[in-house]
Write a protein that holds these residues in place. Sequence first.
Motif, PDB file in Angstrom:
ATOM      1  N   UNK A   1       0.865  -1.173   0.000  1.00 20.22           N
ATOM      2  CA  UNK A   1       0.000   0.000   0.000  1.00 20.22           C
ATOM      3  C   UNK A   1       0.901   1.221   0.000  1.00 20.22           C
ATOM      4  N   UNK A   2       0.769   2.034  -1.016  1.00 16.33           N
ATOM      5  CA  UNK A   2       1.656   3.176  -1.218  1.00 16.33           C
ATOM      6  C   UNK A   2       3.118   2.774  -1.030  1.00 16.33           C
ATOM      7  N   UNK A   3       3.463   1.657  -1.618  1.00 18.27           N
ATOM      8  CA  UNK A   3       4.852   1.220  -1.615  1.00 18.27           C
ATOM      9  C   UNK A   3       5.301   0.490  -0.361  1.00 18.27           C
ATOM     10  N   UNK A   4       4.422   0.378   0.645  1.00 17.05           N
ATOM     11  CA  UNK A   4       4.813  -0.308   1.883  1.00 17.05           C
ATOM     12  C   UNK A   4       4.296  -1.746   1.843  1.00 17.05           C
ATOM     13  N   UNK A   5       5.197  -2.695   2.001  1.00 17.53           N
ATOM     14  CA  UNK A   5       4.798  -4.109   1.936  1.00 17.53           C
ATOM     15  C   UNK A   5       3.992  -4.475   3.180  1.00 17.53           C
ATOM     16  N   UNK A   6       2.847  -5.120   2.965  1.00 15.20           N
ATOM     17  CA  UNK A   6       1.979  -5.435   4.111  1.00 15.20           C
ATOM     18  C   UNK A   6       2.645  -6.391   5.089  1.00 15.20           C
ATOM     19  N   UNK A   7       3.514  -7.254   4.573  1.00 17.35           N
ATOM     20  CA  UNK A   7       4.115  -8.234   5.464  1.00 17.35           C
ATOM     21  C   UNK A   7       5.248  -7.632   6.290  1.00 17.35           C
ATOM     22  N   UNK A   8       6.008  -6.750   5.662  1.00 14.95           N
ATOM     23  CA  UNK A   8       7.195  -6.233   6.351  1.00 14.95           C
ATOM     24  C   UNK A   8       6.890  -5.025   7.224  1.00 14.95           C
ATOM     25  N   UNK A   9       5.937  -4.234   6.811  1.00 17.42           N
ATOM     26  CA  UNK A   9       5.716  -2.993   7.559  1.00 17.42           C
ATOM     27  C   UNK A   9       4.258  -2.801   7.948  1.00 17.42           C
ATOM     28  N   UNK A  10       3.719  -3.791   8.674  1.00 22.69           N
ATOM     29  CA  UNK A  10       2.290  -3.727   9.007  1.00 22.69           C
ATOM     30  C   UNK A  10       1.895  -2.465   9.780  1.00 22.69           C
ATOM     31  N   UNK A  11       2.752  -2.038  10.699  1.00 26.54           N
ATOM     32  CA  UNK A  11       2.366  -0.853  11.480  1.00 26.54           C
ATOM     33  C   UNK A  11       2.218   0.369  10.582  1.00 26.54           C
ATOM     34  N   UNK A  12       3.161   0.532   9.638  1.00 22.86           N
ATOM     35  CA  UNK A  12       3.117   1.704   8.758  1.00 22.86           C
ATOM     36  C   UNK A  12       1.948   1.607   7.786  1.00 22.86           C
TER      37      UNK A  12
END
Lengths: 304, 263
Positions: free
Chosen positions: A64-75
């Motif tokens: 989502x907007x370049x943030x991987x759901x698995x690696x950066x769930x909080x962001x």
Amino acid sequence: MKPAAIIARELTKRYGELEAVRGVSFEVGSGEVVGFLGPNGAGKTTTVRMLSCFLPPTAGTASIHGLAVRKRPRDVKRLIGVCPQEDNLDPDFNVLKNLLVYGRYFGLPSRTVRGRALELLEFVALSDKSRAPIQALSGGMKRRLILARALLNEPRVLILDEPTTGLDPQARHAIWTRVRGLRAHGTTVLLTTHCMEEATQLCDRVVVMDDGQILLEGAPLALVEREVGRTVVEAWNYGEEFMEFMRALKGRLEEVGDRLYFYPQEGDHIERLLEERFPQQERLMRRATLEDVFLKLTGRALRD
Amino acid sequence: MRSILHNASLRSFRVWQRDLDVYLTNWRTEFLPPLSEPVLYVFAFGFGLGSLIHNVHYQGRELSYLRFMAPGIVAVAIMFWSYFETTYSSFVRMYYQRTFDAILATPLLVEDVILGELLWGATKAVIASNIMLCMLALLGLVTWPSALWVIPLSGIAGVLFSALGLVVTSVTRNISSFNLPMFLMIMPMFMFSGTFFPVSILPKWALAIAWCLPLTHVSHLVRAAVLGWPRGPLLAASVLYVVLLAAVLSALALKLMKRRLIQ
């Protein structure tokens, strides 16, 4: 297309033998409103739950907007607002307190949260209920409050899982009006629905899913025209002669129970033709809808 | 240990804060039991049953049954308040209210939620048991200042029983299944952990079992603090046992609850 807000690649979810989502890939542009359609068990909710970091995907990636759901769930979760299918408002708090406590989970300063909460209650027309216990709200009010809650962190992407299921028409339109307002505001919206009317009203694009896969996607009206044409003839209490006549026409004929559906290849003169030959025949000629596409693609058999 | 805790963060405080807010909203009903329970116990067991019982011999000294029993009910309160919180109450939040799902849509992760619940269960035990302690103090059954040790003790023991509750919750499919561990584990522990009579009067085999039960150690420690006998034997061993068990059960609770919540 504008830069993608959501990108999914070969997203897969398996539960033992069962493959709930089988490698779906799609993109949602920034500011776009996309609807996921599909019968129960099609994998819509599972897909949405993977995007919102509830479920770890078995395989594939999503961002989502370049943030991987698995690696950066909080962001990721900081960027999105989620309206779940079921009501999970906090019954231990009143309406306003629900929003205040929720805002704390985002680590927002309490003054900011209070300000936004009051604005959002205004937005969903619940200002006069701010002190009411959750148990006192109607189904429509609860959905509106859940929508307000999902907007508390000013999400760039809003995920709505069946936002209007089980609501009366007034409540449904109230939700639609607000979603359109958000869309005008530039919020990206991904929603799942069973209601074709809803998809037609709200979505720039629809994605039809079944059996864990994407069958088709496109703008609602273009999709209808491409898949089933412009018009549908529905007939009932018909005889063999009428049936024969219809079979000879160019188009797709479908008999379901006691009803006949005919999707003509060119619809302009068919009404005149039927009027001449079978003036007494009980029938209805109407515009084709997304529901016709849906049933064509996913069949008419019951799903559980 | 690191891998279990690596996703946990200070945000679990927000979950703890949520539970505290609910507690404070319902303070009338929440405060009534710890205020009234000790009085009921003291009348029923202390004055009622106690009048039938001669003095109790405990660790080479003699004391009235009432004085012996009072710390026992504080220990029991620590267990009940934390265990109930993370079994029935957490289950209601998790399963019926879907509160955890709502929280998981925010930047909090599963680990934060579990840790928040764990710490809240312990906090509830601290609050309730120390209110009870004050009530017992009003009845003249508490020795100060050694009784202040009950505060940290109830914290550690609260974590222990909270974690135990979460372990049970993690494998419980429906709420009525909580009856089983209740009757097989909690009730026997409640009765046979040196709470209402000294474990030393148990037969040898039962004594060995009793010393495996965490509540035996907790009541042993609480009694030492409340009676003002901080030099009682094996106190250090009991502290070590409680701390270790609390750590092990917490790690297990995190692992199992995580499995339960992420499917």
